[in-house]
Structures are given as C-alpha cells and as structure tokens.
Design a protein around this motif. Structure first.
Motif, PDB file in Angstrom:
ATOM      1  N   LYS A   1      -3.104  11.296  11.854  1.00 35.70           N
ATOM      2  CA  LYS A   1      -2.104  11.748  10.904  1.00 35.70           C
ATOM      3  C   LYS A   1      -1.074  10.670  10.623  1.00 35.70           C
ATOM      4  O   LYS A   1      -0.346  10.734   9.641  1.00 35.70           O
ATOM      5  CB  LYS A   1      -1.392  12.982  11.448  1.00 35.70           C
ATOM      6  N   ASP A   2      -0.978   9.701  11.508  1.00 42.17           N
ATOM      7  CA  ASP A   2       0.109   8.725  11.396  1.00 42.17           C
ATOM      8  C   ASP A   2      -0.417   7.373  10.905  1.00 42.17           C
ATOM      9  O   ASP A   2      -0.706   6.489  11.698  1.00 42.17           O
ATOM     10  CB  ASP A   2       0.791   8.565  12.758  1.00 42.17           C
ATOM     11  N   TYR A   3      -0.580   7.244   9.619  1.00 41.73           N
ATOM     12  CA  TYR A   3      -0.986   5.950   9.083  1.00 41.73           C
ATOM     13  C   TYR A   3       0.256   5.190   8.635  1.00 41.73           C
ATOM     14  O   TYR A   3       1.285   5.791   8.323  1.00 41.73           O
ATOM     15  CB  TYR A   3      -1.951   6.127   7.911  1.00 41.73           C
ATOM     16  N   GLU A   4       0.135   3.852   8.572  1.00 37.70           N
ATOM     17  CA  GLU A   4       1.302   3.009   8.250  1.00 37.70           C
ATOM     18  C   GLU A   4       1.865   3.330   6.878  1.00 37.70           C
ATOM     19  O   GLU A   4       3.060   3.421   6.667  1.00 37.70           O
ATOM     20  CB  GLU A   4       0.895   1.532   8.248  1.00 37.70           C
ATOM     21  N   LYS A   5       0.968   3.458   5.923  1.00 36.03           N
ATOM     22  CA  LYS A   5       1.422   3.631   4.533  1.00 36.03           C
ATOM     23  C   LYS A   5       0.957   4.971   3.986  1.00 36.03           C
ATOM     24  O   LYS A   5       0.065   5.606   4.546  1.00 36.03           O
ATOM     25  CB  LYS A   5       0.877   2.492   3.670  1.00 36.03           C
ATOM     26  N   ARG A   6       1.528   5.341   2.879  1.00 35.78           N
ATOM     27  CA  ARG A   6       1.179   6.621   2.275  1.00 35.78           C
ATOM     28  C   ARG A   6      -0.166   6.529   1.542  1.00 35.78           C
ATOM     29  O   ARG A   6      -0.988   7.419   1.622  1.00 35.78           O
ATOM     30  CB  ARG A   6       2.289   7.020   1.317  1.00 35.78           C
ATOM     31  N   PHE A   7      -0.383   5.397   0.864  1.00 38.60           N
ATOM     32  CA  PHE A   7      -1.566   5.288   0.012  1.00 38.60           C
ATOM     33  C   PHE A   7      -2.707   4.556   0.713  1.00 38.60           C
ATOM     34  O   PHE A   7      -2.491   3.626   1.480  1.00 38.60           O
ATOM     35  CB  PHE A   7      -1.227   4.536  -1.273  1.00 38.60           C
ATOM     36  N   PHE A   8      -3.926   4.991   0.415  1.00 37.40           N
ATOM     37  CA  PHE A   8      -5.121   4.322   0.911  1.00 37.40           C
ATOM     38  C   PHE A   8      -5.750   3.501  -0.222  1.00 37.40           C
ATOM     39  O   PHE A   8      -5.838   3.990  -1.355  1.00 37.40           O
ATOM     40  CB  PHE A   8      -6.161   5.350   1.382  1.00 37.40           C
ATOM     41  N   ASP A   9      -6.170   2.267   0.091  1.00 37.29           N
ATOM     42  CA  ASP A   9      -6.916   1.480  -0.895  1.00 37.29           C
ATOM     43  C   ASP A   9      -8.400   1.673  -0.636  1.00 37.29           C
ATOM     44  O   ASP A   9      -8.838   1.689   0.510  1.00 37.29           O
ATOM     45  CB  ASP A   9      -6.599  -0.018  -0.755  1.00 37.29           C
ATOM     46  N   LEU A  10      -9.166   1.796  -1.710  1.00 41.70           N
ATOM     47  CA  LEU A  10     -10.608   1.953  -1.573  1.00 41.70           C
ATOM     48  C   LEU A  10     -11.277   0.614  -1.874  1.00 41.70           C
ATOM     49  O   LEU A  10     -11.039   0.027  -2.941  1.00 41.70           O
ATOM     50  CB  LEU A  10     -11.094   3.040  -2.541  1.00 41.70           C
TER      51      LEU A  10
ATOM     52  N   GLU B   1     -11.984  -3.563  -5.421  1.00 40.39           N
ATOM     53  CA  GLU B   1     -11.163  -2.516  -4.815  1.00 40.39           C
ATOM     54  C   GLU B   1     -10.399  -1.732  -5.861  1.00 40.39           C
ATOM     55  O   GLU B   1     -10.250  -2.151  -7.003  1.00 40.39           O
ATOM     56  CB  GLU B   1     -10.177  -3.136  -3.823  1.00 40.39           C
ATOM     57  N   LEU B   2      -9.946  -0.561  -5.443  1.00 39.48           N
ATOM     58  CA  LEU B   2      -9.035   0.244  -6.255  1.00 39.48           C
ATOM     59  C   LEU B   2      -7.810   0.464  -5.390  1.00 39.48           C
ATOM     60  O   LEU B   2      -7.875   1.101  -4.344  1.00 39.48           O
ATOM     61  CB  LEU B   2      -9.682   1.579  -6.633  1.00 39.48           C
ATOM     62  N   ARG B   3      -6.684  -0.112  -5.830  1.00 37.01           N
ATOM     63  CA  ARG B   3      -5.488  -0.002  -4.992  1.00 37.01           C
ATOM     64  C   ARG B   3      -4.853   1.370  -5.112  1.00 37.01           C
ATOM     65  O   ARG B   3      -4.918   1.995  -6.168  1.00 37.01           O
ATOM     66  CB  ARG B   3      -4.485  -1.072  -5.423  1.00 37.01           C
ATOM     67  N   ASP B   4      -4.216   1.812  -4.049  1.00 39.78           N
ATOM     68  CA  ASP B   4      -3.508   3.097  -4.006  1.00 39.78           C
ATOM     69  C   ASP B   4      -4.385   4.216  -4.571  1.00 39.78           C
ATOM     70  O   ASP B   4      -3.969   4.964  -5.447  1.00 39.78           O
ATOM     71  CB  ASP B   4      -2.204   3.009  -4.810  1.00 39.78           C
ATOM     72  N   ALA B   5      -5.630   4.275  -4.087  1.00 39.26           N
ATOM     73  CA  ALA B   5      -6.577   5.228  -4.661  1.00 39.26           C
ATOM     74  C   ALA B   5      -6.338   6.647  -4.175  1.00 39.26           C
ATOM     75  O   ALA B   5      -6.471   7.583  -4.939  1.00 39.26           O
ATOM     76  CB  ALA B   5      -7.996   4.786  -4.331  1.00 39.26           C
TER      77      ALA B   5
ATOM     78  N   PRO C   1     -11.551 -11.520 -14.939  1.00 41.22           N
ATOM     79  CA  PRO C   1     -10.956 -10.569 -13.997  1.00 41.22           C
ATOM     80  C   PRO C   1     -10.887  -9.161 -14.568  1.00 41.22           C
ATOM     81  O   PRO C   1     -10.768  -8.966 -15.780  1.00 41.22           O
ATOM     82  CB  PRO C   1      -9.547 -11.131 -13.775  1.00 41.22           C
ATOM     83  N   ASN C   2     -10.991  -8.185 -13.680  1.00 36.78           N
ATOM     84  CA  ASN C   2     -10.943  -6.778 -14.075  1.00 36.78           C
ATOM     85  C   ASN C   2      -9.597  -6.222 -13.623  1.00 36.78           C
ATOM     86  O   ASN C   2      -9.400  -5.890 -12.471  1.00 36.78           O
ATOM     87  CB  ASN C   2     -12.091  -6.044 -13.378  1.00 36.78           C
ATOM     88  N   ARG C   3      -8.626  -6.180 -14.551  1.00 33.51           N
ATOM     89  CA  ARG C   3      -7.296  -5.698 -14.162  1.00 33.51           C
ATOM     90  C   ARG C   3      -7.168  -4.223 -14.467  1.00 33.51           C
ATOM     91  O   ARG C   3      -7.759  -3.718 -15.411  1.00 33.51           O
ATOM     92  CB  ARG C   3      -6.215  -6.481 -14.900  1.00 33.51           C
ATOM     93  N   GLU C   4      -6.329  -3.563 -13.649  1.00 35.41           N
ATOM     94  CA  GLU C   4      -6.388  -2.112 -13.644  1.00 35.41           C
ATOM     95  C   GLU C   4      -6.078  -1.466 -14.991  1.00 35.41           C
ATOM     96  O   GLU C   4      -6.829  -0.626 -15.451  1.00 35.41           O
ATOM     97  CB  GLU C   4      -5.494  -1.539 -12.565  1.00 35.41           C
ATOM     98  N   ILE C   5      -4.966  -1.853 -15.642  1.00 36.80           N
ATOM     99  CA  ILE C   5      -4.713  -1.174 -16.907  1.00 36.80           C
ATOM    100  C   ILE C   5      -5.382  -1.883 -18.081  1.00 36.80           C
ATOM    101  O   ILE C   5      -5.585  -1.291 -19.120  1.00 36.80           O
ATOM    102  CB  ILE C   5      -3.207  -0.985 -17.215  1.00 36.80           C
ATOM    103  N   LEU C   6      -5.728  -3.155 -17.918  1.00 39.04           N
ATOM    104  CA  LEU C   6      -6.278  -3.895 -19.056  1.00 39.04           C
ATOM    105  C   LEU C   6      -7.768  -3.638 -19.249  1.00 39.04           C
ATOM    106  O   LEU C   6      -8.232  -3.414 -20.352  1.00 39.04           O
ATOM    107  CB  LEU C   6      -6.037  -5.388 -18.871  1.00 39.04           C
TER     108      LEU C   6
END
Lengths: 67, 222, 349
Positions: free
Chosen positions: C98-107, C118-122, C154-159
C-alpha cells in the motif's frame, strides 16, 4: 494533391489504428489528420498566391496588347 | 547642436503655451476618462487583488490614449513651408531630439496628473511606489519616443491621425505588456527581477532614441 | 541582387528538397508508444488485468521477448502478458503493497523489435483494496531495456503523429522571417541609394511574407486545436506573432495612403526598419532575458526540445531551407511581374 492523399491513406492503413470512442475524426490515426489538414492549408495558400500572380500577369498582357 | 536643440525645445513650449486649448483638451480628456471609470459602479465592488490588476490596466490604457492624443499633434502644426525653412537652417538631429525631449516631458507631466487623479478617485494601493514611478518614467518615455517617430512619418501623409493609431498600436503593444508587468510589481511586497527589467526597459528607450535619430533625416528630406 | 533573384539554380534546388521532406517527413514512422489504456485505476491487493493498445509496435511478432512492468519511484512490478493480439495486449500486474513512493505508476513495455517505450503516470491506486494478500516481488533484476530496431521520429504524448507539422507549420515562420529580413535589407539599401527597385523589393517581400505568415497562423491554429484544445490559446508567442503581422499590415496601409512615389518609398522604408527592430527585440530578445514572459507556456513544447532530437533535425533543417527557397521563388516571380508593370507605366508617361 492526389499523391499526398494516397500517401496518407497508405500510412494510415499501414499503421492500422482505430480511433478511440467518441473522439472526433481529427484525433483518429494518432492525429495524423492534423498533418494532412496542415499540408492542405499550405497547398491552398500557395495556389491562392499563384492565382494572384496569374491575374497580375494577365493584366500586364492586356496592357501590352493595347499599346 | 545642443543650443539648437534647446531653442527648438523652447519653441515647442511657447507654441504649446500660446495654444492652451490643446493642453486643456488633453487634461479634460484625462479627467473625464478617470471620472467615467469611477462612475462605473462595479469597479468599487472589486476585491483588493482584482482592483490592483484593473488599476494597472486602466491606468496604462488612459496613459496610452493620452499619449496618442498629445504626441500625434506634435508635427501637425509644422506646415510644409516651415519644414523647408528648418531644413535650410537646422540640424535634423537637434530637431528630433527636441521633439523627443518635449514629448517625454509632456507625457511624464500628463501621466503624473493622471496618477494624481487615479489616487484621488481610487485610493493609494501601492506597496512600493518608487517602482511605479520607474515604470512610468521608462515606460511612458518609451511610448512618447515611439509615437514621436510614428507621428513624424504620419505627418507626411494625408489623414494622418488614423495612420498614427494603425502604425503605432501594434508597435507599442508588446512594449506596453512589458511595462505593465514591471508596474505590477509596485503592488506587491517583493521586487524580484526588478533591476533586470528596468535595465532592459532603459536600454530599450536608448535604442529607440538612437533609431529615431538615425531614421529621422530620411523622413525630413523632401 | 536582381541577378540572383532571376537565376534558376536555387529554385530547382528547392524541388528535390521539398520532395525529400514531404516523402521522408510523412513516411518515416514515429517511435512505438502506448496509445491508450482502458482503465486508469488499479486495485491494491489484487492481480490487475490491464488492457492496452499500442501504436507502431510489433507486440505479436516479438511476443517471446516482450516484457512489461510498472514503475513507481525505485520499485518495479513485473507484469505477465496474458493475451497479445496485433498491437493490443492484456497484462496482469500483481499489486501488493500500500505504501508506494509516488502516487502515479508508469507503464513500461520492452521487446526486441520495438525497444523500450512507456506511458508516464498511467495508473493511480483505487480507493478500495482487494482481499488477496501476497508479498511484492521486485523484479528489478530482470529489467533490461534496449533501443528500437528502427529509425523513428519521437513519439510525444500530446503531439503523436502531428509532430510532423514541424516540417510544415514551423517552416512557414522561418520563411516569413527570412523574407522580412530580406525586406529590411532592401529598405536599408533603398534609403542609402534611392533606387526604385529596392523599394519594390522591400514592398513585395513584405507581401509574400504576409502570405506565409497567414499560412503559419492558419496551420498553427489547426495544430493548436488538436494539441492544446483551443484554436487560440493565450500564448506569448502567438500574440507576439499576431502583433508583428499587424505591424506589417500597417506598413502596407502606409504605402497605400502616401501619394508621392519617392516619399512613399522613404517613409515606408523608415517604418519597415523601425518595425523590424521592435519586432525582433520583442519576439526573440526580451523573452530570453525576462523571467516574466514564458516562451514555453500553455503546454507549449519549447523549441530546444526538438533541437535535441537528431532524427527530427535531419528533416527539419532541409525543410527550413526548402520552404524558404520556395518562398523566395514565389517572391521573385511576383517581383519580376511588378518590375515589368513599373517599366510599362514609365513608358506610358
């Protein structure tokens, strides 16, 4: 223009993606259509410029003929 | 050249003094704009923070239009015959420098009056008053310099009052934005980046003066 | 100068360059990436089956070498591919603690053909917890990342694919700025020499630059709509460019309203120089020195970010040259027509 659209279709087919849910068609194909529309706009702009040149030229031709 | 400049400056004062209606019109303009803003009831209901930002924006808007009104006339009363006369006897650098100096002085005077009116009507919101005075000096001065050159160009063309706005507004927009950011600091307690911004603004004013001095002879020649 | 403008070699140079950038710029695939994920919450204390859709990947071909893991800070949670079909997959992740360092997980996904993407803050942990209790296995040892086997953009997230607009939209601005610089030079030359063709050049360069500026604004609006969600996001760069276009429209109006030919040329040249100096200072100099104007505001990926990427650079630099040459080509045709027109008018008088 035709070549470009064929290229677009080919690339979309090759990448084989489907747009997700109810998003608008512009978001489909991972936003490839945005590039397509941008290129279209540029082509129309350049064609408009060519028409402007054309009209200027024909005006001058007319003037030369008159004299 | 310096003496020529001062005699031109003196001449500007004399012309202005004899033609009091122009000065009066601008003062009336300043007073009535401020009063219109004051009489707009919603303005008094704003919270302190909203009041500061609208204070800033409205002040600079009033200054902008006062500057346009004051400066755009500065070349109008010089008929083409008088130009020719100056051209034969005077140095163009002295002439434009006198115009710029006079423009800066009149804009500073008018903005001080406007500032007084604003404080009178809307209270004294400043935490660091000197920053506002700095912004007024460099920003208002820069506005004056830009409009002097623009109105010199426009005076050579017919229906020039419209042209002054058309040519001037796009050029001063970013300048105004920069000045307003500087003057916004005067409402806050901190002064981060103050010296840098003031130096940029001052350098910018110097550059504008240099450009005007270089370019003015080409406008003058007939 | 006229001789160079009339010469043909540099115009023909723009043709292969344009073909190169259009073909390469459109056909080169962008890097593999995760395009969508069908849930954004994970339940702690359960094995979570997450269904993903990827883009430009070879998941099925490289199924044997495929690895997936969730990363949270220094913790890596290994996943198991339960189903792989074309470019979609379902991956199971056992989440224990239950106790991970950060709130978000990257896939993060890795295979031999596509490399690592990868997909950040997935994913975010859900409110409720599962019943199963098992201990967490940190699989950091097995993690191996590799480069993609393909040469890609490069494959950028919003672009996403619209990163290709760099070769079209951005080049419009470069073409415009080069034309404006040319116009400035012509104006200076006109003030020095007083020869009429310089004035015509300055004028028509501004006209052509405005055409390219309008194209830049239109294409930029389309691109902005589908990356930032608005046709006109309040960005200093956009506003600066609009102001510059207004200033040059004022230049054209000034030319239209003066009657005397030589006076018109001189006044316009003076205004041109004045406007250009102000424009350059405000667009390029002040944002660099001032902390208060943000060049990368509103999710705007700053230009230097692209600069770093060599795969974009080998298309972008030729693209700038190609569009600039094309712009000068169009300008030279316009100029020559106008010069003939002026000759005709002189002969009439």
């Amino acid at each position: 223009m035709n070549i470009l659209s064929i290229l677009t279709v080919l690339l979309l087919e090759a990448s084989n993606t489907s747009s997700v849910g109810a998003e608008s068609w512009m978001y489909g194909g991972e936003k490839f259509y945005v590039v397509f529309v941008v290129i279209l706009i540029i082509f129309f702009g350049i064609f408009t410029f060519l028409i402007l040149l054309e009209r200027k030229l024909s005006k001058i031709e007319h003037q030369i003929k008159e004299r | 050249m310096i003496s020529q400049m001062f005699s031109f400056l003196w001449k500007e004062f004399l012309v202005e003094w004899r033609n009091k209606s122009v000065l009066g019109a601008i003062l009336l303009y300043a007073f009535s704009t401020v009063y219109i803003i004051y009489s707009f009831q919603n303005f008094k209901k704003l919270s302190a923070e909203e009041l500061y930002s609208s204070w800033n924006i409205l002040f600079w808007l009033v200054i902008l239009f006062i500057t346009v009104n004051a400066i755009s006339k500065s070349f109008n009363h010089e008929g083409s015959g008088r130009y020719l006369y100056y051209y034969t006897i005077a140095n163009p650098t002295a002439f434009i420098l006198a115009k710029i100096l006079y423009g800066i002085l009149s804009v500073l005077l008018l903005s001080l009056i406007t500032l007084f009116l604003f404080i009178l009507f809307f209270g004294f919101p400043f935490q660091q008053f000197y920053i506002f005075l700095l912004a007024m000096f460099f920003g208002g001065g820069g506005l004056a310099i830009i409009f002097v050159l623009i109105s010199a160009i426009a005076s050579k063309v017919e229906n020039n009052f419209v042209l002054v706005s058309i040519m001037g507004f796009p050029l001063i927009l970013p300048f105004m934005a920069f000045t307003m950011q500087l003057s916004e600091l005067s409402f806050a307690w901190f002064d981060t980046g103050l010296t840098k911004n003031v130096i940029i603004l001052a350098l910018f004013d110097v550059l504008l003066v240099v450009l005007s001095v270089i370019l003015f002879p080409f406008i003058w020649r007939n | 100068m006229l001789k160079i403008l009339k010469a043909t070699w540099w115009k023909f140079l723009s043709i292969p360059l344009l073909i190169y950038i259009v073909a390469f710029g459109l056909l080169q695939p962008i890097a593999p990436g995760i395009s969508s994920i069908h849930q954004d919450k994970i339940t702690i204390g359960e094995v979570n089956f997450i269904s993903i859709e990827t883009y430009n990947t070879h998941l099925e071909e490289a199924a044997s070498s495929s690895q997936a893991w969730l990363k949270n800070g220094e913790t890596f949670i290994c996943g198991v591919f339960t189903e792989i079909k074309n470019n979609t997959a379902i991956i199971g992740f056992p989440i224990a603690r239950k106790d991970y360092e950060k709130r978000f997980f990257d896939l993060i996904i890795n295979n031999d053909i596509d490399g690592t993407f990868e997909l950040r803050d997935a994913l975010v942990p859900a409110e409720n917890f599962g019943n199963n209790s098992f201990s967490d296995v940190d699989c950091k040892v097995e993690v191996n990342t590799n480069e993609s086997a393909f040469f890609t953009f490069p494959n950028r997230e919003i672009l996403k694919e619209s990163i290709r607009n760099l070769f079209f939209h951005v080049c419009m601005w470069f073409a415009m700025v080069f034309l404006l610089i040319f116009s400035l030079g012509s104006s200076v030359a006109y003030l020095n020499t007083g020869k009429k063709p310089w004035d015509t050049m300055a004028h028509l360069a501004v006209v052509t630059a405005m055409v390219f500026g309008a194209l830049g604004i239109l294409t930029g609006m389309v691109w902005a709509k589908f990356t930032w969600g608005a046709f006109w996001p309040n960005d200093p760069k956009l506003n600066g460019v609009l102001v510059a276009m207004l200033a040059y429209l004022a230049y054209l109006i000034l030319r239209g309203s003066a009657k005397d030919e030589s006076k018109k040329g001189r006044l316009a040249a003076v205004y041109n120089i004045f406007a250009f100096v102000l424009y350059i200072i405000f667009i390029y100099v002040i944002p660099k020195f001032s902390s208060s104007l943000h060049p990368g505001m509103g999710g705007n990926p700053a230009f230097s970010e692209y600069d770093l990427d060599s795969s974009l650079r080998i298309v972008f630099y030729p693209a700038v040259i190609a569009w600039t040459l094309l712009a000068f080509w169009l300008f030279s045709i316009l100029l020559r027509i106008e010069l003939i027109n002026e000759d005709l008018e002189d002969q009439l008088i």
